[in-house]
Every structure is written in C-alpha cells, then in structure tokens.
Design an enzyme around this catalytic site. Structure first.
Site, PDB file in Angstrom:
ATOM      1  N   LYS A  76       0.859  -1.186   0.000  1.00  0.00           N
ATOM      2  CA  LYS A  76       0.000   0.000   0.000  1.00  0.00           C
ATOM      3  C   LYS A  76       0.896   1.237   0.000  1.00  0.00           C
ATOM      4  O   LYS A  76       1.037   1.916   1.026  1.00  0.00           O
ATOM      5  CB  LYS A  76      -0.932  -0.007   1.208  1.00  0.00           C
ATOM      6  CG  LYS A  76      -2.101  -0.976   1.054  1.00  0.00           C
ATOM      7  CD  LYS A  76      -2.983  -1.031   2.281  1.00  0.00           C
ATOM      8  CE  LYS A  76      -3.888   0.172   2.404  1.00  0.00           C
ATOM      9  NZ  LYS A  76      -4.933   0.247   1.379  1.00  0.00           N
TER      10      LYS A  76
HETATM   11  N1  PMP Z   1      -7.116  -3.275  -2.983  1.00  0.00           N
HETATM   12  C1  PMP Z   1      -6.677  -2.027  -2.789  1.00  0.00           C
HETATM   13  C2  PMP Z   1      -5.981  -1.322  -3.906  1.00  0.00           C
HETATM   14  C3  PMP Z   1      -6.890  -1.375  -1.553  1.00  0.00           C
HETATM   15  O1  PMP Z   1      -6.459  -0.126  -1.366  1.00  0.00           O
HETATM   16  C4  PMP Z   1      -7.581  -2.064  -0.534  1.00  0.00           C
HETATM   17  C5  PMP Z   1      -7.856  -1.383   0.777  1.00  0.00           C
HETATM   18  N2  PMP Z   1      -6.842  -1.593   1.702  1.00  0.00           N
HETATM   19  C6  PMP Z   1      -7.992  -3.388  -0.772  1.00  0.00           C
HETATM   20  C7  PMP Z   1      -7.747  -3.959  -2.012  1.00  0.00           C
HETATM   21  C8  PMP Z   1      -8.645  -4.206   0.306  1.00  0.00           C
HETATM   22  O2  PMP Z   1      -7.684  -4.608   1.232  1.00  0.00           O
HETATM   23  P1  PMP Z   1      -8.049  -4.884   2.755  1.00  0.00           P
HETATM   24  O3  PMP Z   1      -9.156  -5.859   2.744  1.00  0.00           O
HETATM   25  O4  PMP Z   1      -6.810  -5.407   3.340  1.00  0.00           O
HETATM   26  O5  PMP Z   1      -8.468  -3.577   3.324  1.00  0.00           O
END
Ligand code: PMP
Length: 306
Positions: free
Chosen positions: A157
């Site tokens: 991220k």
């Molecule tokens: N894909 C992206 C690009 C994201 O930013 C997120 C949000 N964190 C997710 C998927 C979902 O990930 P998570 O379930 O870990 O929040």
C-alpha cells in the site's frame, strides 16, 4: 469530544493538531510512504469497540514496507499496543478507521529509497460507509490500467500508488458510476476496484483474482475466503478473470476494510443477476458483520477490544 483528538507522531501520542510535517518531506514530494487501513467497529448492542484483524494488518505493513525499503522500527506487538492506547484515548462510540503510515521523512530532494530519515505516525478518523452495503452499486471498467508488480507494486500500500486509484475512482464518479473495476496493463485481466478486491459468483464457484494478478493481498479478501470455506458457502477459486466474465456473472461484490462487503448491481450498464444483492453475497455479508463485532466465537481472536 471531536474526533480525531490524537495522533501517534514522533514517538508520542499528541494532540492531532500538533502532528505536522515539513513541506520538504520526501514522502510528500515523491509518494514514498506505505500505509495501512484498519477498521474499528462500535457494537451498539454491547457498547464495545473492536479493532478487526489488527495484528494481520501490522504484519502486512511490516512485510510490505520492505518493498520500498522502509524499516518499521516497531514490532507488531508494539504497533498493536500504540494503536490500542490511541484508540482508548479517542473513546469512539461509532465505527472508525485507523491509518498507520511509515514514510521517508528526510528533507532531501530526489526520489530514492535510501539515505533518508524514516518515521511513522498513526491516527484514526470516524468512518461509516465507504461504499454502499445495502444497495447494489454501479461500476464501470476504468479506462485507466492498474499499476503492475514491476512498475509500482500493488501488493504494497504505497502512498504514491494511490494516484492510480484516484484516477480510476474520479473517472467513475464523473461518469456517473459509484466505483471502477480495473484491468491489468498486460493481458487485460480484471485486478480489483480502485481500493478494494473483487469476487464473482459464476457456475457455482466463488472466483477472485489470484495474488499474482496485480492486486493488494486484501485482508478482507482473506476473510471472505475463510468464511466461504468454513461455512461451506461455496468453493473458492483464485484465478484470472476476464472482463466479459464480469458481465455474465451471477453475482459480484467488492470487499475491503473501507468497502466492507459491497454488492455490485451492474458493470458497464450490464445488469448483474437481478441487479440487487445476490444470496451468496448476502450470506457472506451477514456473517462478515457478525464477525467484526465479535459475534462469532471461533474468530474472536480477530477482534481486539479497545
Ligand atoms: N485493494 C486495494 C488497492 C486497496 O487499497 C484495498 C484497501 N486496503 C484493498 C484492495 C482491500 O484490502 P483490505 O481488505 O486489506 O483492506
């Protein structure tokens, strides 16, 4: 009290209005930061607050920071303790979102990942719905490609990579859609939404792109897979998804910490199922909302009481 009241910044919990960075900060100039998004849930029935899968988020944070050569100088235990202290001070009685951020805090000019001071902050904000969960949303295929593992790795991220997400989300909104689905730059396969993973119900299988398909390895994605298997809801398959498989799916939904479980009613004006929330999505969503407020005992280790 108004929220947020506090931030963890420069090794201490301080009033949030005092947590300021220098305009020369490398991460501000070049996007060289990495972050997490963690939800805390207020349970009206019990008057308790739970942070969902906090350890898993911090494990991902520390692991993926390596990709952009950021050394998180705190252990998972320490990050959990700091976050708990912070959340105890906030005294939320609503759902909230916690944002840990590790970044190049040095003031030098030049986009590089070495030779920079690094720092970490954590704060939270109140957060209700990010996407609709009761109503099926409308989605378009973005004209913007997803970044790839060999450009800006979506697995991490990385703050700068969210320019890609912002282009996708903005285009979708300006064109009258709720969200975007994004294709890979090569092979034209489906990756995910602007900031959420995607699942499809097709031929009695629950299908989602594999972790090698230029996606963030979502923690909610993992939760959905776990629930589908444990509750015998449906067989899960991780494989590439074509654009037109989406058009002809029985059900589609997004999932993510912000998005939670959000049903998709149409893609590029093609109605999915009957255009509402499908039965598999509903079952997963019902269980997800129980899970995050510590109402499924088997998974109580995922819920940290504040
Ligand atoms: N894909 C992206 C690009 C994201 O930013 C997120 C949000 N964190 C997710 C998927 C979902 O990930 P998570 O379930 O870990 O929040």
């Amino acid at each position: 009290m108004s929220h947020p009241g506090y931030a963890f910044f420069n090794k201490n919990i301080i009033p949030i209005e005092m947590a300021k960075v220098d305009i020369r900060t490398n991460a501000l100039q070049y996007g060289t930061g990495i972050f997490e998004g963690i939800r805390s849930y207020w349970d009206n029935d019990t008057g308790k607050n739970y942070i969902f899968r906090m350890r898993d988020h911090f494990e991902r944070f520390i692991r993926n920071a390596k990709i952009i050569m950021i050394e998180v100088k705190y252990s998972v235990d320490q990050l959990c303790d700091i976050t708990l202290d912070l959340m105890k001070k906030e005294k939320y009685s609503e759902d909230a979102y916690i944002r840990p951020f590790a970044y190049n805090s040095g003031l030098g000019i030049g986009p590089k990942l070495i030779g920079n001071d690094q720092d970490l902050f954590i704060y939270s904000i109140p957060l209700g719905l990010y996407l609709e969960t009761d109503r099926a949303i409308s989605v378009c295929i973005s004209s913007w490609d997803r970044i790839s593992d060999n450009s800006i790795p979506p697995r991490a991220k990385i703050s700068g990579s969210y320019v890609n997400a912002a282009l996708q989300k903005t285009e979708a909104i300006l064109n009258g859609y709720d969200e975007a689905l994004v294709l890979s730059a090569d092979g034209r396969h489906v990756c995910e939404g602007s900031a959420m993973n995607v699942f499809m119900v097709r031929n009695n299988k629950l299908v989602t792109p594999a972790v090698t398909d230029d996606i963030l390895e979502g923690i909610t994605r993992n939760t959905v897979i776990e629930l589908a298997k444990k509750l015998n809801i449906m067989e899960v398959v991780e494989r590439p998804i074509d654009r037109t498989e989406l058009y002809t799916a029985d059900e589609l939904f997004f999932c993510g910490t912000g998005a939670q479980i959000s049903p998709i009613g149409s893609v590029d004006k093609r109605t999915i199922g009957d255009g509402g929330m499908g039965p598999v999505t509903k079952k997963l969503q019902d269980n997800y909302f129980k899970l995050v407020t510590n109402k499924i005992e088997e998974y109580s280790a995922w819920c940290t009481e504040v």
